[in-house]
Scaffold this motif. Structure first.
Motif, PDB file in Angstrom:
ATOM      1  N   LYS A  47       0.700  -1.394  -0.010  1.00  0.00           N
ATOM      2  CA  LYS A  47      -0.068  -0.112   0.016  1.00  0.00           C
ATOM      3  C   LYS A  47       0.811   1.325   0.042  1.00  0.00           C
ATOM      4  CE  LYS A  47      -4.333  -1.595   2.015  1.00  0.00           C
ATOM      5  NZ  LYS A  47      -5.353  -1.292   3.026  1.00  0.00           N
ATOM      6  N   GLY A  48       2.238   1.117  -0.278  1.00  0.00           N
ATOM      7  CA  GLY A  48       2.864   2.313  -0.198  1.00  0.00           C
ATOM      8  C   GLY A  48       4.248   2.142   0.738  1.00  0.00           C
ATOM      9  N   PRO A  49       5.508   2.750   0.284  1.00  0.00           N
ATOM     10  CA  PRO A  49       6.733   2.567   0.815  1.00  0.00           C
ATOM     11  C   PRO A  49       6.621   3.201   2.031  1.00  0.00           C
ATOM     12  CG  PRO A  49       6.697   4.224  -0.977  1.00  0.00           C
ATOM     13  CD  PRO A  49       5.254   3.751  -1.066  1.00  0.00           C
ATOM     14  N   GLY A  50       7.923   2.887   2.687  1.00  0.00           N
ATOM     15  CA  GLY A  50       8.119   3.762   3.788  1.00  0.00           C
ATOM     16  C   GLY A  50       8.758   2.826   4.811  1.00  0.00           C
ATOM     17  N   SER A  60       6.050   0.429   6.609  1.00  0.00           N
ATOM     18  CA  SER A  60       5.507  -0.436   5.739  1.00  0.00           C
ATOM     19  C   SER A  60       6.183  -1.648   5.949  1.00  0.00           C
ATOM     20  CB  SER A  60       5.567  -0.227   4.326  1.00  0.00           C
ATOM     21  OG  SER A  60       5.150   1.204   3.878  1.00  0.00           O
ATOM     22  N   TYR A  61       5.221  -2.758   6.131  1.00  0.00           N
ATOM     23  CA  TYR A  61       5.685  -4.146   6.528  1.00  0.00           C
ATOM     24  C   TYR A  61       4.894  -5.345   5.738  1.00  0.00           C
ATOM     25  CZ  TYR A  61       7.056  -1.309  10.523  1.00  0.00           C
ATOM     26  OH  TYR A  61       7.504  -0.399  11.211  1.00  0.00           O
ATOM     27  N   PRO A  62       5.521  -6.237   5.444  1.00  0.00           N
ATOM     28  CA  PRO A  62       4.948  -7.435   4.759  1.00  0.00           C
ATOM     29  C   PRO A  62       3.686  -8.013   5.438  1.00  0.00           C
ATOM     30  CG  PRO A  62       6.884  -8.194   5.815  1.00  0.00           C
ATOM     31  CD  PRO A  62       7.102  -6.651   5.963  1.00  0.00           C
ATOM     32  N   GLU A  87      -1.470   6.562   5.966  1.00  0.00           N
ATOM     33  CA  GLU A  87      -0.989   6.920   4.851  1.00  0.00           C
ATOM     34  C   GLU A  87       0.283   6.731   4.378  1.00  0.00           C
ATOM     35  OE1 GLU A  87      -3.058  10.184   3.331  1.00  0.00           O
ATOM     36  OE2 GLU A  87      -5.201   9.241   3.431  1.00  0.00           O
ATOM     37  N   ALA A  88       1.017   6.295   3.424  1.00  0.00           N
ATOM     38  CA  ALA A  88       2.243   6.513   3.019  1.00  0.00           C
ATOM     39  C   ALA A  88       2.571   8.011   2.555  1.00  0.00           C
ATOM     40  CB  ALA A  88       2.773   5.636   1.759  1.00  0.00           C
TER      41      ALA A  88
END
Length: 610
Positions: free
Chosen positions: A86-89, A92-94, A199-200
């Protein structure tokens, strides 16, 4: 989840929507039939989880002095985050494997209810969307606070996190005669911790939530390469679906029905006067700091009931703190007239902080704003609450004393909780034990030896470890049974036994060694090579823990005995740790209760009768 109910017209029925689900109120000894309908579908298709489940992988160690158990646990406790797709950063996790495909199969357990096994919410008896399960609840038990929640095999944690739970209140004439605070002055407070998806791409130091929940779990990899997850513990305290709510109250007595509906968090609730409280912006005050309790009102919470009903008399806990593990309920009164015009806060003092900084758990649960006007309040705290209560005792010669009754025949069940690390495992385990017969060789692995107060050594082997292994605990309907829970190391476990209510008889304690485990337990052999000594006195059995209960928090090194009467229902039931991640990772076992006439034909009668 929807339901239809066949309830006598005199019963109260309210629908409040949101979280928790509808509150069901019934009268003692008036049976209720409920059709639990799985309505989790849209356009004929089963719904997926309404949130994402992500796994925070192992991260580099934290610098010395940083708050948190380890880096990945600290990251999992931070607000926000999202699935990597849903977006990088950095947040953000699997996704946790297979959770994106999980669809809504449910089974409802009425926690604390005396009802037959086919109504109890057997974990395998899941219903698909569109299906209906009809359950009958006799309500042949005293007034109390029960709750219903999902109990589907291996996914209870996900379904309860999604909101499948609610209050179930039994009322009776004894309670009515007390004229306890009622109506708007009786509050049902379902407390749980939650995280929110973010949100990313938000600017550094800011966060924007999407409005969806997020199940963010700390992952780790054991020494043998096996992956595991730490039970979820989220940053926001939620009451009835709202984060940190405020309630305006009159200056009079209120009744608070507290439910710890968290997945794993053990709460220590207290009331604090926050009217004049101020914080230094970047300064936290952990719950271990004496300053944390400076504004605690030590006589504010008056406990009148526990899981199974009213106490014999009101009880004010030491230091004004009420301990509650997941699944436990506590019925308390608060006299807000002592705090006219003040602002109070219900707080959790277990591993939390005031003015919490990133990675710390915030202590705040909810706020009460007390009106400054005097009001007419006819309620007076009674000296006696429950004339039906009798204290249970277990004598040295093996008899049970129940009030003025003597029970000379009863069963014993033995359960051991063992720490992670056995055979490369990454999660704690729960072993159902069988006592070895005289002359039976114990071998050198998986042997538990304990010493009773009379000096006799008892030797046990695991009879079963997983839910689907052989059934070994069987009771006759009408049996009394003492359950012995031996906690040999690892985290605290809220243990829950279905079908009936219990009293705690004893709580003994073995000394703990490095790492918080019992020194005499050897991880390599999963055994006590030498018998554990007679345990010493443990935490006292207070008036609250001596109340009728179905769930207790058992700490490392404790030997806890609870006694229950298996009368009034039959069938297959379960007992388990009520940390939902542990329950789903097989810290759950079955037992049966059958009529004595059938048991006479049963080839084995487990439970080890005296």
């Amino acid at each position: 989840m929807q339901f239809h109910a066949d309830i006598p017209p005199a019963e109260a029925w309210t629908y409040e929507g949101g979280l928790p689900g509808p509150t069901i109120e019934v009268q003692r000894d008036r049976a209720v039939r409920i059709d639990w309908e799985n309505g989790l579908e849209r356009d004929g298709k089963a719904l997926n989880l309404p949130y994402d489940v992500v796994r925070v992988p192992a991260l580099p160690p934290l610098p010395p002095g940083q708050p948190g158990v380890n880096a990945n646990f600290r990251a999992a406790a931070l607000p926000g985050g999202r699935a990597a797709d849903k977006g990088p950063g950095e947040d953000s996790y699997p996704r946790l494997d297979h959770t994106a495909e999980l669809t809504a199969a449910t089974v409802v357990h009425l926690h604390g209810a005396l009802t037959d096994g086919h109504n109890d919410g057997w974990a395998h008896n899941v219903t698909l969307p569109g299906g209906v399960t009809r359950c009958t609840y006799p309500n042949r038990q005293e007034s109390t606070t029960l709750w219903y929640h999902d109990h589907a095999m291996a996914v209870t944690r996900f379904n309860v996190f999604a909101g499948l739970s609610g209050f179930y209140i039994i009322r009776d004439e004894q309670e009515a005669r007390l004229r306890l605070p009622s109506g708007e002055r009786e509050l049902f407070l379902g407390i749980a911790d939650r995280n929110l998806e973010s949100e990313a791409g938000a600017p550094a130091g800011t966060i924007k939530f999407t409005g969806r929940a997020l199940y963010k779990q700390a992952g780790f990899t054991g020494s043998t390469g096996i992956k595991g997850e730490i039970p979820v513990s989220a940053p926001f305290n939620m009451v009835n679906g709202k984060i940190w709510p405020t309630k305006d109250v009159d200056a009079c007595w209120y009744r608070l029905r507290l439910l710890n509906g968290s997945s794993s968090r053990i709460h220590r609730f207290s009331i604090h006067d926050t009217t004049d409280e101020k914080f230094t912006p970047t300064k936290d005050i952990p719950s271990t700091d004496p300053a944390f309790g400076a504004r605690r009102k030590t006589d504010a919470l008056v406990v009148i009931g526990t899981d199974g009903g009213l106490l014999p008399a009101p009880f004010i806990p030491q230091d004004g703190i009420v301990d509650m593990g997941p699944g436990e309920r506590v019925d308390v009164l608060v006299d807000f007239s002592k705090y006219r015009g003040r602002t109070l806060e219900l707080r959790n003092e277990n591993g939390t902080a005031l003015n919490a900084q990133p990675g710390q758990a915030d202590a705040s649960v909810m706020q009460f704003r007390v009106d400054d006007r005097r009001v007419l309040d006819r309620f007076r705290l009674p000296g006696v609450l429950n004339g039906e209560y009798v204290r249970y005792r277990h004598t040295d010669d093996g008899k049970l004393i129940i009030g003025d009754r003597v029970i000379d025949h009863h069963a014993h069940a033995w359960v051991a909780v063992v720490p992670p690390g056995i055979g490369g495992s990454v999660h704690p385990e729960m072993w159902e034990l069988r006592e070895l017969a005289e002359g039976e060789g114990p071998g050198t692995t998986e042997v538990i030896r304990v010493t009773r107060a009379d000096g006799k050594v008892l030797t046990f082997k695991p009879a079963a470890k997983l839910f689907d292994e052989s059934l070994t605990i069987r009771f006759s309907e009408g049996d009394w049974a003492v359950w012995n829970i031996l906690h040999l190391g690892g985290p605290a476990h809220p243990m829950h036994i279905h079908m009936t209510e219990f009293q705690m008889l004893n709580r003994w304690q073995w000394p703990l060694g490095p790492g918080g485990s019992v020194p005499g337990f050897n991880l390599a052999t999963a055994s006590t090579p030498n018998p554990l000594p007679v345990p010493g006195a443990g935490r006292p059995v207070s008036p609250m823990t001596a109340g009728m209960k179905d769930t207790w928090v058992v700490q490392s090194g404790e030997w806890v005995q609870v006694l229950g009467d298996f009368t009034g229902a039959t069938g297959s039931f379960m007992y388990h740790c009520h940390i939902l991640d542990h329950e789903d990772h097989t810290m759950m076992r079955p037992f049966t209760v059958l009529p004595k006439s059938i048991m006479a034909f049963h080839d084995v009668h487990g439970g080890g009768h005296h």
